[in-house]
Design a protein around this motif. Structure first.
Motif, PDB file in Angstrom:
ATOM      1  N   MET A   1       0.856  -1.196   0.000  1.00 46.61           N
ATOM      2  CA  MET A   1       0.000   0.000   0.000  1.00 46.61           C
ATOM      3  C   MET A   1       0.893   1.247   0.000  1.00 46.61           C
ATOM      4  SD  MET A   1      -3.115   0.926   2.560  1.00 46.61           S
ATOM      5  CE  MET A   1      -3.525  -0.735   3.013  1.00 46.61           C
ATOM      6  N   SER A   2       0.553   2.251  -0.843  1.00 48.21           N
ATOM      7  CA  SER A   2       1.419   3.423  -0.901  1.00 48.21           C
ATOM      8  C   SER A   2       1.208   4.304   0.321  1.00 48.21           C
ATOM      9  CB  SER A   2       1.150   4.198  -2.180  1.00 48.21           C
ATOM     10  OG  SER A   2      -0.166   4.666  -2.138  1.00 48.21           O
ATOM     11  N   GLY A   3       2.154   5.219   0.581  1.00 52.24           N
ATOM     12  CA  GLY A   3       2.190   6.020   1.801  1.00 52.24           C
ATOM     13  C   GLY A   3       0.893   6.746   2.101  1.00 52.24           C
ATOM     14  N   TRP A   4       0.354   7.436   1.088  1.00 47.42           N
ATOM     15  CA  TRP A   4      -0.825   8.258   1.396  1.00 47.42           C
ATOM     16  C   TRP A   4      -2.052   7.394   1.661  1.00 47.42           C
ATOM     17  CZ3 TRP A   4      -5.198   8.324  -1.734  1.00 47.42           C
ATOM     18  CH2 TRP A   4      -5.050   7.757  -3.015  1.00 47.42           C
ATOM     19  N   ARG A   5      -2.110   6.199   1.021  1.00 44.96           N
ATOM     20  CA  ARG A   5      -3.258   5.314   1.272  1.00 44.96           C
ATOM     21  C   ARG A   5      -3.186   4.772   2.698  1.00 44.96           C
ATOM     22  NH1 ARG A   5      -2.275   3.028  -3.899  1.00 44.96           N
ATOM     23  NH2 ARG A   5      -3.642   3.920  -5.473  1.00 44.96           N
ATOM     24  N   ALA A   6      -1.962   4.421   3.115  1.00 42.04           N
ATOM     25  CA  ALA A   6      -1.759   3.892   4.466  1.00 42.04           C
ATOM     26  C   ALA A   6      -2.149   4.948   5.490  1.00 42.04           C
ATOM     27  CB  ALA A   6      -0.308   3.492   4.656  1.00 42.04           C
ATOM     28  N   ALA A   9      -5.859   5.308   5.714  1.00 44.01           N
ATOM     29  CA  ALA A   9      -6.462   4.164   6.402  1.00 44.01           C
ATOM     30  C   ALA A   9      -6.282   4.311   7.900  1.00 44.01           C
ATOM     31  CB  ALA A   9      -5.818   2.872   5.905  1.00 44.01           C
ATOM     32  N   VAL A  10      -5.067   4.717   8.317  1.00 46.59           N
ATOM     33  CA  VAL A  10      -4.795   4.880   9.758  1.00 46.59           C
ATOM     34  C   VAL A  10      -5.679   5.983  10.324  1.00 46.59           C
ATOM     35  CG1 VAL A  10      -3.052   5.559  11.455  1.00 46.59           C
ATOM     36  CG2 VAL A  10      -2.448   3.998   9.608  1.00 46.59           C
ATOM     37  N   SER A  11      -5.795   7.120   9.584  1.00 45.66           N
ATOM     38  CA  SER A  11      -6.585   8.238  10.102  1.00 45.66           C
ATOM     39  C   SER A  11      -8.057   7.844  10.234  1.00 45.66           C
ATOM     40  CB  SER A  11      -6.439   9.476   9.206  1.00 45.66           C
ATOM     41  OG  SER A  11      -7.140   9.275   8.005  1.00 45.66           O
ATOM     42  N   ALA A  12      -8.566   7.091   9.243  1.00 42.84           N
ATOM     43  CA  ALA A  12      -9.970   6.667   9.287  1.00 42.84           C
ATOM     44  C   ALA A  12     -10.180   5.728  10.459  1.00 42.84           C
ATOM     45  CB  ALA A  12     -10.335   5.995   7.976  1.00 42.84           C
ATOM     46  N   ALA A  13      -9.226   4.784  10.659  1.00 46.35           N
ATOM     47  CA  ALA A  13      -9.348   3.809  11.749  1.00 46.35           C
ATOM     48  C   ALA A  13      -9.320   4.526  13.098  1.00 46.35           C
ATOM     49  CB  ALA A  13      -8.221   2.786  11.653  1.00 46.35           C
ATOM     50  N   ALA A  14      -8.408   5.515  13.251  1.00 48.22           N
ATOM     51  CA  ALA A  14      -8.289   6.236  14.531  1.00 48.22           C
ATOM     52  C   ALA A  14      -9.551   7.032  14.819  1.00 48.22           C
ATOM     53  CB  ALA A  14      -7.074   7.168  14.478  1.00 48.22           C
ATOM     54  N   ALA A  15     -10.105   7.697  13.779  1.00 46.61           N
ATOM     55  CA  ALA A  15     -11.321   8.489  13.983  1.00 46.61           C
ATOM     56  C   ALA A  15     -12.489   7.575  14.363  1.00 46.61           C
ATOM     57  CB  ALA A  15     -11.639   9.271  12.704  1.00 46.61           C
ATOM     58  N   ALA A  16     -12.571   6.429  13.656  1.00 41.25           N
ATOM     59  CA  ALA A  16     -13.658   5.485  13.926  1.00 41.25           C
ATOM     60  C   ALA A  16     -13.552   4.984  15.363  1.00 41.25           C
ATOM     61  CB  ALA A  16     -13.575   4.326  12.941  1.00 41.25           C
ATOM     62  N   TYR A  17     -12.295   4.706  15.797  1.00 37.11           N
ATOM     63  CA  TYR A  17     -12.097   4.204  17.160  1.00 37.11           C
ATOM     64  C   TYR A  17     -12.579   5.240  18.177  1.00 37.11           C
ATOM     65  CZ  TYR A  17      -9.808   2.936  21.498  1.00 37.11           C
ATOM     66  OH  TYR A  17      -9.563   2.655  22.807  1.00 37.11           O
ATOM     67  N   LEU A  18     -12.197   6.524  17.962  1.00 40.66           N
ATOM     68  CA  LEU A  18     -12.579   7.577  18.907  1.00 40.66           C
ATOM     69  C   LEU A  18     -14.098   7.715  18.982  1.00 40.66           C
ATOM     70  CD1 LEU A  18      -9.855  10.318  18.354  1.00 40.66           C
ATOM     71  CD2 LEU A  18     -10.353   9.095  20.469  1.00 40.66           C
ATOM     72  N   VAL A  19     -14.754   7.608  17.794  1.00 47.85           N
ATOM     73  CA  VAL A  19     -16.220   7.745  17.767  1.00 47.85           C
ATOM     74  C   VAL A  19     -16.866   6.566  18.470  1.00 47.85           C
ATOM     75  CG1 VAL A  19     -18.248   7.785  16.266  1.00 47.85           C
ATOM     76  CG2 VAL A  19     -16.257   9.181  15.691  1.00 47.85           C
ATOM     77  N   TRP A  35      -4.439  16.284  11.126  1.00 49.48           N
ATOM     78  CA  TRP A  35      -3.008  15.942  11.089  1.00 49.48           C
ATOM     79  C   TRP A  35      -2.755  14.764  10.145  1.00 49.48           C
ATOM     80  CZ3 TRP A  35       0.919  18.672  11.967  1.00 49.48           C
ATOM     81  CH2 TRP A  35       0.884  19.679  12.931  1.00 49.48           C
ATOM     82  N   LEU A  36      -3.631  13.783  10.281  1.00 46.69           N
ATOM     83  CA  LEU A  36      -3.398  12.592   9.467  1.00 46.69           C
ATOM     84  C   LEU A  36      -3.639  12.858   7.994  1.00 46.69           C
ATOM     85  CD1 LEU A  36      -4.617   9.818  11.888  1.00 46.69           C
ATOM     86  CD2 LEU A  36      -2.283  10.313  11.145  1.00 46.69           C
ATOM     87  N   LEU A  37      -4.641  13.705   7.723  1.00 50.09           N
ATOM     88  CA  LEU A  37      -4.879  14.059   6.308  1.00 50.09           C
ATOM     89  C   LEU A  37      -3.673  14.817   5.743  1.00 50.09           C
ATOM     90  CD1 LEU A  37      -8.657  14.991   6.214  1.00 50.09           C
ATOM     91  CD2 LEU A  37      -7.498  13.142   4.980  1.00 50.09           C
ATOM     92  N   LEU A  38      -3.095  15.690   6.620  1.00 57.55           N
ATOM     93  CA  LEU A  38      -1.905  16.446   6.190  1.00 57.55           C
ATOM     94  C   LEU A  38      -0.744  15.485   5.892  1.00 57.55           C
ATOM     95  CD1 LEU A  38      -0.960  19.398   5.870  1.00 57.55           C
ATOM     96  CD2 LEU A  38       0.003  19.227   8.167  1.00 57.55           C
TER      97      LEU A  38
END
Ligand code: ADP
Ligand code: MG
Length: 303
Positions: A1-6, A9-19, A35-38
Motif C-alpha cells: 500500500m502506498s504512503g498516502w493510502r496507508a 487508512a490509519v486516520s480513518a481507523a483512529a477516527a472510527a475508534y474515537l467515535v 493531522w493525518l490528512l496532512l
C-alpha cells in the motif's frame, strides 16, 4: 500500500475508534483527522515526486545514450567525408606525379648505361635518383590504394597458412632489430571468407607498425580466434604504445609520429577491412603495447 493510502487508512481507523469508544470531545477527533490528512497529503506528494524524479532520471539516461550514439555517428561521418575528399584528391595527384616520375627514373637509367664508367659521386647521385623514384612510386601506390582499393575478391581462405605467409614476409623484411614472433591459432579454426591478398596487405602493415613500436628483442604475436560470430585476427606487440591523445587519430589519413612515416598504413588497412564488411580495432594492452584486431564477419566455414 502506498504512503498516502496507508495514512488515510490509519486516520480513518483512529477516527472510527474515537467515535465508537464514545469520545464526546469533537476537537481531538478533528485535530487528529486534520493531522493525518496532512500527513497523507505529504506522503502522497513525496511519492509523486519520487516517481517524477526516477522518470526524469530514466529520460536523462536515455538522452545521454542517444547523445553518445549521435556523437559517434557524427565522428564517423566526419571521418568518411575526410576520407572521401582526400581519396579523390590523391587519385588525381598520384596519376599526375606518376608519369614524370617514370620519365625521371627512365632518364637516370639511360644516363647510367650510356655514359660509360662513372666516378663514385656520379654513380651515387644516379643511385639516389633511382632509389628516391622507387620510394615515391611506393608512396603513390599507397595513395592509390587509399583512394580506392579494388573491390575485395572473397573466397574461403585457410587462416593458418595465411598467417604463416605474413610471418615469413615480415621476418624477411626486418632489418637491424631482433624480434620474436609468436602465432596462436584457435583449434579447429577453418576457412574464413575474405580476400587473402588484401588481408595479407593489412596484416603486413600492422606487423610493420608492431615491429617499429617494439624494443629490440621484443615479441610480436599474430593470433586468430572466433569471437561470437566473428573471426578476429590480432597483431599484439609490447612496444611503446600510443599516447592517449593520439588514440583517436590513428586512422586519420597522414597521422604519423614517425620521421619517415606516411600516416597511410592504418587508414588504408581500415578501408580495406571495411570493404570486406569487417572492422579494424586498436586497443592499448593492459601492461604495454598495442593490439590491433581485424574483425571479419563470421562467414567462416568450419574445417
Ligand atoms: P606510419 O606507420 O607511416 O606512421 P600508420 O598509419 O601505419 O602510418 O600509423 C600511424 C601512426 O600510428 C604511427 O605513426 C604510430 O604513431 C601509430 N601506431 C601504429 N601502430 C602502432 C603500434 N603497434 N604501436 C604504437 N603506435 C602505433
Ligand atoms: Mg605504418
Amino acid at each position: 500500500m502506498s504512503g498516502w493510502r496507508a495514512a488515510l487508512a490509519v486516520s480513518a481507523a483512529a477516527a472510527a475508534y474515537l467515535v465508537i469508544s464514545g469520545g464526546t470531545e469533537r476537537r481531538p477527533i478533528v485535530e487528529l483527522l486534520a493531522w493525518l490528512l496532512l500527513t497523507a497529503a505529504l506522503a502522497g506528494a513525496t511519492a509523486h515526486e519520487r516517481r517524477l524524479r526516477s522518470h526524469y532520471q530514466r529520460i536523462a539516461e536515455q538522452l545521454s545514450t542517444v547523445y553518445g550514439k549521435v556523437q559517434a555517428n557524427f565522428e564517423g561521418m566526419k571521418r568518411a567525408e575526410r576520407l572521401s575528399s582526400i581519396g579523390q584528391l590523391s587519385a588525381g595527384l598520384a596519376h599526375e606525379i606518376r608519369n614524370p616520375l617514370a620519365s625521371i627514373s627512365g632518364a637516370a637509367a639511360i644516363l647510367a648505361r650510356s655514359s660509360g664508367p662513372l666516378d663514385a659521386t656520379n654513380a651515387k647521385c644516379l643511385e639516389i635518383i633511382r632509389s628516391e623514384c622507387d620510394r615515391l612510386n611506393g608512396l603513390l601506390t599507397n595513395f592509390l590504394s587509399f583512394a580506392g582499393p579494388r573491390p575485395p575478391r572473397l573466397r574461403a581462405v585457410q587462416i593458418e597458412p595465411l598467417l604463416d605467409n605474413v610471418l615469413g614476409l615480415t621476418a624477411h623484411g626486418i632489418r637491424g632489430k631482433h624480434i620474436h614472433f609468436e602465432k596462436h591459432v584457435e583449434d579447429g579454426l577453418g576457412a574464413v571468407e575474405c580476400d587473402p591478398e588484401q588481408i595479407e596487405q593489412v596484416l603486413l602493415n600492422l606487423m610493420i607498425n608492431a615491429i617499429e613500436a617494439s624494443p629490440d628483442n621484443g615479441t610480436v604475436t599474430l593470433s586468430a580466434a572466433t569471437r561470437n560470430s566473428s573471426i578476429v585476427i590480432g597483431v599484439i606487440d609490447h612496444g611503446h604504445g600510443v599516447a592517449p591523445a593520439h588514440i583517436d587519430r590513428l586512422f586519420d589519413p597522414f597521422f604519423t609520429t614517425k620521421e619517415n612515416g606516411t600516416g597511410l598504413g592504418l587508414p588504408v588497412a581500415h578501408q580495406i577491412v571495411r570493404q570486406m564488411g569487417g572492422e579494424l580495432l586498436a586497443q592499448a594492452n593492459p601492461t604495454s603495447g598495442m593490439t590491433f584486431s581485424v574483425v571479419l564477419p563470421g562467414r567462416a566455414a568450419r574445417a
